[in-house]
Write a protein that holds these residues in place. Sequence first.
Motif, short mmCIF file in Angstrom:
data_model
loop_
_atom_site.label_atom_id
_atom_site.label_comp_id
_atom_site.label_asym_id
_atom_site.label_seq_id
_atom_site.Cartn_x
_atom_site.Cartn_y
_atom_site.Cartn_z
N LYS A 144 4.81 -24.32 20.56
CA LYS A 144 4.69 -25.20 21.73
C LYS A 144 3.55 -24.75 22.64
N ARG A 145 3.40 -23.46 22.82
CA ARG A 145 2.33 -22.95 23.69
C ARG A 145 0.95 -23.25 23.12
N LEU A 146 0.79 -23.04 21.81
CA LEU A 146 -0.51 -23.27 21.17
C LEU A 146 -0.86 -24.76 21.14
N LYS A 147 0.15 -25.61 20.94
CA LYS A 147 -0.11 -27.06 20.96
C LYS A 147 -0.61 -27.49 22.33
N ALA A 148 0.02 -27.01 23.37
CA ALA A 148 -0.39 -27.38 24.73
C ALA A 148 -1.76 -26.83 25.07
N LYS A 149 -2.10 -25.66 24.57
CA LYS A 149 -3.37 -25.04 24.90
C LYS A 149 -4.54 -25.67 24.16
N HIS A 150 -4.36 -26.00 22.89
CA HIS A 150 -5.47 -26.47 22.06
C HIS A 150 -5.44 -27.97 21.80
N HIS A 151 -4.36 -28.62 22.18
CA HIS A 151 -4.25 -30.08 22.05
C HIS A 151 -4.48 -30.54 20.60
N LYS A 152 -3.83 -29.83 19.69
CA LYS A 152 -3.87 -30.20 18.27
C LYS A 152 -2.45 -30.44 17.79
N PRO A 153 -2.27 -31.43 16.93
CA PRO A 153 -0.91 -31.70 16.43
C PRO A 153 -0.47 -30.69 15.39
N VAL A 154 0.84 -30.54 15.27
CA VAL A 154 1.44 -29.68 14.24
C VAL A 154 2.38 -30.54 13.41
N TYR A 155 2.19 -30.49 12.11
CA TYR A 155 3.06 -31.22 11.20
C TYR A 155 3.75 -30.23 10.27
N VAL A 156 4.93 -30.61 9.81
CA VAL A 156 5.67 -29.81 8.84
C VAL A 156 5.80 -30.59 7.55
N VAL A 157 5.48 -29.95 6.44
CA VAL A 157 5.69 -30.52 5.11
C VAL A 157 6.70 -29.63 4.39
N VAL A 158 7.82 -30.22 4.01
CA VAL A 158 8.92 -29.45 3.41
C VAL A 158 8.81 -29.50 1.89
N GLY A 159 9.00 -28.33 1.27
CA GLY A 159 9.05 -28.25 -0.18
C GLY A 159 10.48 -28.36 -0.66
N GLU A 160 10.99 -27.29 -1.24
CA GLU A 160 12.36 -27.31 -1.75
C GLU A 160 13.40 -27.35 -0.63
N ALA A 161 13.15 -26.55 0.42
CA ALA A 161 14.18 -26.43 1.47
C ALA A 161 13.56 -26.15 2.82
#
Length: 334
Positions: A144-161
């Motif tokens: 959350k801190r890094l997203k607010a500082k750099h204004h870049k989105p974060v996505y999650v891609v799930v594999g098996e679990a």
Amino acid sequence: MTDPLMPGTDRDPPGAPAPAPATGLQPGWERQTMERLMFATLSEQRSARRWRTFTRLAWLAFFVFMVWALLYRGGPSSVEKSAPHTAVVEIKGEIAADNDNSAEFIVAAMKAAFEDAGAQAVVLLINSPGGSPVQAGIVNDEMKRLKAKHHKPVYVVVGEACASAAYYIAAGADRIYVDKASIVGSIGVLMDGFGFVGLMDKLGVERRLMTAGENKGFLDPFSPQTETHRAHAQQMLDQIHRQFIDVVKAGRGKRLKDSPELFTGLFWTGQQAVEMGLADQMANLDFVAREVVKAEELVDYTRRENVAERLAKKFGAAVGEGAVRAVRAIPALR
């Protein structure tokens, strides 16, 4: 009768020296033996010197390699601050303080990805059954801190679990992508152990536990569990569970469907997770990079402990253990 003094007789004249016994050794054999022994000794000394030199060079090469490997931390698989790309940080396996999925390593990788001007977005590629809620909480807060500082989105891609502590991390992302057969959820907390009190009674073994503090033996597997201890442990678990729930609700917001089973510790397939609001869409890493981030080039920022670091830790532990043994071997001054 043969004259004993005449030539050709079988007897030596009186007073003649006795002949040397036939030993089969040539004259000067002692000197030859000593020379062979000396040459063998010199050859052995030369071999020993060569082996010592080789050993020293091998150790020198080993330490040079370790220094190089310790200084080379790995990092992006492509040039830094270059063309637009999708930054990837992999979380694979148990999330714990003493492995590659520690908060230290994950946060360091995310920080490097966020600070790279070429990274258009950060994708956490998760394949983990969970682990430490403390480590997951640190990663979630830093995300959350890094997203607010750099204004870049974060996505999650799930594999098996992506379960338990892994989902604790994923809940802080902007969007979560899964495979239809991925395992997602397990929003709960557990504390496990064993109790051997009955077995000890059957074996006739007496447990002798001495403590300073009435609750110091809390969760001792060889002592009976009291109702006070059980209630205290349950209170702790409930509090951590509430923290987990708050993080998921803050991250997923109105996307979560109202379901009484959502926070019971159950887990679901990726398809069910999308229906329940635990995930957003079924997609893989290439799709996210190409269609969502719009930067097909993938750059891996995953921070992993290399072989030299593992060897250094083991070497340090061995040296420490040896030092302790040496100190213990020193007789105490009287």
